[in-house]
Design a protein around this motif. Structure first.
Motif, PDB file in Angstrom:
ATOM      1  N   LEU A  42     123.412  80.208  86.878  1.00 27.71           N
ATOM      2  CA  LEU A  42     122.739  80.556  85.633  1.00 27.71           C
ATOM      3  C   LEU A  42     121.732  81.687  85.835  1.00 27.71           C
ATOM      4  CD1 LEU A  42     122.162  80.089  82.650  1.00 27.71           C
ATOM      5  CD2 LEU A  42     120.665  78.190  83.303  1.00 27.71           C
ATOM      6  N   PRO A  43     120.869  81.635  86.866  1.00 28.82           N
ATOM      7  CA  PRO A  43     119.946  82.767  87.037  1.00 28.82           C
ATOM      8  C   PRO A  43     120.656  84.084  87.344  1.00 28.82           C
ATOM      9  CG  PRO A  43     119.753  81.218  88.870  1.00 28.82           C
ATOM     10  CD  PRO A  43     120.566  80.546  87.809  1.00 28.82           C
ATOM     11  N   LYS A  44     121.765  84.046  88.074  1.00 27.18           N
ATOM     12  CA  LYS A  44     122.524  85.281  88.335  1.00 27.18           C
ATOM     13  C   LYS A  44     123.079  85.847  87.027  1.00 27.18           C
ATOM     14  CE  LYS A  44     124.253  84.820  93.092  1.00 27.18           C
ATOM     15  NZ  LYS A  44     125.491  84.692  93.912  1.00 27.18           N
ATOM     16  N   LEU A  45     123.621  84.966  86.211  1.00 30.61           N
ATOM     17  CA  LEU A  45     124.147  85.387  84.916  1.00 30.61           C
ATOM     18  C   LEU A  45     123.056  86.094  84.116  1.00 30.61           C
ATOM     19  CD1 LEU A  45     126.246  83.155  82.513  1.00 30.61           C
ATOM     20  CD2 LEU A  45     124.266  84.401  81.660  1.00 30.61           C
ATOM     21  N   LEU A  46     121.861  85.525  84.143  1.00 29.95           N
ATOM     22  CA  LEU A  46     120.760  86.090  83.369  1.00 29.95           C
ATOM     23  C   LEU A  46     120.246  87.388  83.984  1.00 29.95           C
ATOM     24  CD1 LEU A  46     119.050  82.728  82.459  1.00 29.95           C
ATOM     25  CD2 LEU A  46     120.120  84.319  80.870  1.00 29.95           C
ATOM     26  N   GLN A  47     120.255  87.483  85.296  1.00 33.51           N
ATOM     27  CA  GLN A  47     119.894  88.749  85.941  1.00 33.51           C
ATOM     28  C   GLN A  47     120.805  89.868  85.463  1.00 33.51           C
ATOM     29  OE1 GLN A  47     120.075  87.863  90.170  1.00 33.51           O
ATOM     30  NE2 GLN A  47     117.842  87.904  90.355  1.00 33.51           N
ATOM     31  N   GLU A  48     122.090  89.570  85.368  1.00 34.22           N
ATOM     32  CA  GLU A  48     123.056  90.572  84.914  1.00 34.22           C
ATOM     33  C   GLU A  48     122.776  91.018  83.484  1.00 34.22           C
ATOM     34  OE1 GLU A  48     127.015  89.138  85.363  1.00 34.22           O
ATOM     35  OE2 GLU A  48     126.995  89.210  87.556  1.00 34.22           O
ATOM     36  N   GLN A  49     122.107  90.158  82.722  1.00 28.81           N
ATOM     37  CA  GLN A  49     121.796  90.471  81.330  1.00 28.81           C
ATOM     38  C   GLN A  49     120.395  91.056  81.162  1.00 28.81           C
ATOM     39  OE1 GLN A  49     124.004  90.194  78.733  1.00 28.81           O
ATOM     40  NE2 GLN A  49     125.490  89.759  80.356  1.00 28.81           N
ATOM     41  N   GLY A  50     119.778  91.444  82.273  1.00 29.74           N
ATOM     42  CA  GLY A  50     118.483  92.105  82.211  1.00 29.74           C
ATOM     43  C   GLY A  50     117.279  91.201  82.240  1.00 29.74           C
ATOM     44  N   TYR A  51     117.465  89.940  82.590  1.00 30.84           N
ATOM     45  CA  TYR A  51     116.363  88.988  82.639  1.00 30.84           C
ATOM     46  C   TYR A  51     115.674  89.013  83.997  1.00 30.84           C
ATOM     47  CZ  TYR A  51     117.520  86.585  78.255  1.00 30.84           C
ATOM     48  OH  TYR A  51     117.730  86.280  76.941  1.00 30.84           O
ATOM     49  N   TYR A  52     114.355  88.792  83.971  1.00 31.88           N
ATOM     50  CA  TYR A  52     113.620  88.486  85.195  1.00 31.88           C
ATOM     51  C   TYR A  52     113.664  86.971  85.327  1.00 31.88           C
ATOM     52  CZ  TYR A  52     110.220  88.939  88.944  1.00 31.88           C
ATOM     53  OH  TYR A  52     109.613  88.922  90.180  1.00 31.88           O
ATOM     54  N   THR A  53     114.041  86.472  86.495  1.00 30.04           N
ATOM     55  CA  THR A  53     114.309  85.051  86.652  1.00 30.04           C
ATOM     56  C   THR A  53     113.348  84.408  87.642  1.00 30.04           C
ATOM     57  OG1 THR A  53     115.919  85.507  88.400  1.00 30.04           O
ATOM     58  CG2 THR A  53     116.762  85.390  86.146  1.00 30.04           C
ATOM     59  N   GLY A  54     112.888  83.202  87.316  1.00 28.65           N
ATOM     60  CA  GLY A  54     111.947  82.525  88.196  1.00 28.65           C
ATOM     61  C   GLY A  54     112.099  81.018  88.179  1.00 28.65           C
ATOM     62  N   ILE A  55     111.704  80.406  89.286  1.00 33.46           N
ATOM     63  CA  ILE A  55     111.629  78.947  89.391  1.00 33.46           C
ATOM     64  C   ILE A  55     110.246  78.571  89.880  1.00 33.46           C
ATOM     65  CG2 ILE A  55     112.779  79.093  91.657  1.00 33.46           C
ATOM     66  CD1 ILE A  55     113.491  76.151  91.373  1.00 33.46           C
ATOM     67  N   VAL A  56     109.666  77.578  89.235  1.00 30.99           N
ATOM     68  CA  VAL A  56     108.398  77.005  89.662  1.00 30.99           C
ATOM     69  C   VAL A  56     108.584  75.495  89.709  1.00 30.99           C
ATOM     70  CG1 VAL A  56     106.002  76.548  89.037  1.00 30.99           C
ATOM     71  CG2 VAL A  56     106.947  78.848  88.737  1.00 30.99           C
ATOM     72  N   GLY A  57     108.354  74.892  90.882  1.00 31.52           N
ATOM     73  CA  GLY A  57     108.431  73.442  90.988  1.00 31.52           C
ATOM     74  C   GLY A  57     109.407  72.970  92.045  1.00 31.52           C
ATOM     75  N   LYS A  58     110.045  71.859  91.735  1.00 33.44           N
ATOM     76  CA  LYS A  58     110.933  71.192  92.692  1.00 33.44           C
ATOM     77  C   LYS A  58     112.270  71.921  92.823  1.00 33.44           C
ATOM     78  CE  LYS A  58     113.348  66.796  93.393  1.00 33.44           C
ATOM     79  NZ  LYS A  58     113.446  65.373  93.006  1.00 33.44           N
ATOM     80  N   TRP A  59     112.721  72.099  94.052  1.00 31.80           N
ATOM     81  CA  TRP A  59     113.989  72.758  94.346  1.00 31.80           C
ATOM     82  C   TRP A  59     115.051  71.729  94.720  1.00 31.80           C
ATOM     83  CZ3 TRP A  59     116.970  76.525  93.360  1.00 31.80           C
ATOM     84  CH2 TRP A  59     117.957  76.976  94.226  1.00 31.80           C
ATOM     85  N   HIS A  60     114.982  71.179  95.911  1.00 32.89           N
ATOM     86  CA  HIS A  60     115.839  70.097  96.419  1.00 32.89           C
ATOM     87  C   HIS A  60     117.329  70.422  96.422  1.00 32.89           C
ATOM     88  CE1 HIS A  60     116.107  65.429  96.927  1.00 32.89           C
ATOM     89  NE2 HIS A  60     116.263  66.099  98.057  1.00 32.89           N
TER      90      HIS A  60
END
Length: 512
Positions: free
Chosen positions: A119-137
């Motif tokens: 999902l974040p890759k898809l959004l990067q391709e659409q010009g989005y800056y992508t971030g995660i804050v919190g739990k990864w696991h």
């Protein structure tokens, strides 16, 4: 000659204005893209919110999302535990297709292939800056991670421009934050060592040194002690980088707010993965006693406040009307999950699973049916939907909204449903709990025979194991009290055929 030059000049002017107009259209299109935020709770049950029927606990900010957006009564995580659900929401793929998508130790390697669409890759391709804050696991590195160097691959290699995470869970080592692949606040003269098989010489543990504990362990949490809390796994060093448990929610909120403010000029995606109400439940002192239900209730109230403050930030920055918010939980609830924290004793009349049977780890409905809300101020009209939807479907649905051709293997395009414009959901959904599978189709759910105990005694949860095949009509029996398999052979056979078609393995009616 003058006539030719005039024609050339006019042509150039036309090209200039044509290009300018096109660039303007692209800019308008870019600016119209909504920000996208996923607020993901950890172990929040179907009945843990006022909007889903809770009466013993107050969750006004979560409820505001539900009453102001689309509340789904048949919204599902893919799985009844954390790692596989997180894999599914980011890849649009059933986690049972990946043998490594199970509850991971803090030292596990990354289980998302860096070549895989996410999902974040898809959004990067659409010009989005992508971030995660919190739990990864979802694992880090390739194995044998050196926590004192740059850790890769991780979130940044599967589509996130920015990551500020805890590696696994709050009850597992390493108990440090990691920003873009580097441990935050690490002193190079005090290197971190982590091991899940043996302790480091001279290091105290919950099992051997109970006098050092501020929280006692019940089962499975008796290794290294950090902040008076025994954890899963062994850790040495990294003192300056260790987190403060009681300040974790505030810390993640600050990071999420800063992310929004820094990237508000361009479309952004934020995966805000809160740690509550997963164990160890460590509410900040200002929330202690706020629920009357003990630490578990208190951290739910704490998380609700954090969500309210985050929404205020979106509103204050003028972003709320251009931000699609998806709120959900990674799996169902559990009370005693490894520590003596009075979760059972102080639960009172609260029902974390609501009317559902089971809980975390369970193939019964409470394992995977969770709060699920879509909110977009002014765009999604408030309502309630009974459509069956899954977190797996977010990838293809968001992709459709942005005209992306990228797809998740098992994701379905339910954009109109998520936006409240249709009540058409999935026809079928495979559910998973610790490697065991079931099938939901229409109003029915079929659970194949599974070996093993019917209940996990340590957590007191029925997990769906039974030597006989089970079939339930959720429309008339949401609590799954009446197994109708023997009385409905046609429905059962159809469910078995669909299950075998999707999974690719045969189903028997009983197991010895």
């Amino acid at each position: 000659m003058i006539k030719i030059q005039s024609i050339i000049f006019i042509g150039l002017i036309s090209v200039f204005f044509s290009c300018s107009s096109k660039q303007g259209e692209e800019k308008i299109a870019e600016s119209s893209k909504p920000n996208i935020v996923i607020i993901y709770m950890d172990d929040l049950g179907y009945g843990d919110m006022g909007a889903y029927g809770a009466t013993e606990i107050k969750t006004p900010n979560m409820d505001a999302l539900a009453t102001g957006g689309m509340k789904f009564t048949n919204g599902y995580a893919s799985s009844a535990t954390c790692t596989p659900s997180r894999y599914a929401i980011l890849t649009g793929t059933y986690p049972w297709r990946n043998k490594d998508a199970k509850i991971l130790p803090g030292t596990a390697p990354l289980i998302i292939d860096t070549a895989q669409m996410t999902l974040p890759k898809l959004l990067q391709e659409q010009g989005y800056y992508t971030g995660i804050v919190g739990k990864w696991h979802l694992g880090l590195g390739r194995g044998n991670v050196d926590w004192n160097k740059h850790i890769s691959p991780g979130p940044n290699e599967v589509g996130f421009d920015y990551s500020y995470i805890l590696a696994a869970t709050q009850d597992r080592v390493p108990t440090v934050y990691i920003q873009d692949g580097k441990v935050d606040g690490l002193d190079p003269n005090d290197p971190i060592l982590v091991d899940y098989s043996k302790n480091f010489e001279g290091e105290p543990t919950g099992k051997e040194n109970p006098e050092l504990l501020t929280m006692k362990w019940h089962h499975g949490h008796n290794n290294s002690i950090v902040n008076g809390i025994p954890r899963i796994g062994f850790m040495k060093g990294g003192e300056s980088a260790k987190w403060s448990d009681v300040d974790m929610a505030d810390h993640f909120l600050e990071k999420a707010q800063a992310y929004v403010k820094e990237h508000k000029e361009d479309p952004f995606f934020l995966y805000y993965a809160l740690q509550q109400p997963h164990v160890p439940r460590t509410p900040n002192p200002r929330f202690v006693g706020s629920s009357g239900l003990g630490p578990r209730g208190d951290v739910i109230v704490e998380a609700d406040w954090m969500i309210g403050e985050f929404i205020k930030t979106l509103e204050n920055e003028g972003l709320l009307e251009n931000t699609l918010i998806i709120f959900s939980s990674d799996n169902g609830p559990v009370l005693n999950d490894g520590y003596y924290d009075n979760a059972v004793e102080m639960n009172g009349n609260h029902t974390p699973a609501g009317p559902l049977r089971g809980g975390k780890y369970s193939l019964f409905e409470a394992g995977t049916r969770v709060p699920f809300i879509t909110y977009w101020k002014g765009k999604i009209q408030p309502g309630v939907s009974d459509a069956m939807v899954s977190q797996i479907d977010l990838m293809n649905s968001i992709g459709a909204m942005l005209n992306s051709d990228q797809k998740g293997e098992d994701s379905e395009n339910l954009l109109e449903t998520f936006l409240g414009k249709s009540n058409q959901g999935r026809e079928e959904l495979v559910l998973e709990a610790t490697g065991r599978l079931a099938l939901r189709k229409g109003d029915y759910v079929m659970i194949p025979p599974h070996k093993g105990a019917a209940k996990i005694s340590t957590v007191n949860i029925e997990i769906g194991n039974d030597p006989e095949i089970q079939l339930y009509d959720l429309k008339s029996d949401i609590g799954q009290q009446n197994n109708i398999a023997k009385d409905n052979p046609e429905v059962l056979n159809e469910m078995i055929q669909d299950y075998e078609r999707i999974i690719g393995t045969p189903v028997s009616l009983t197991v010895k």
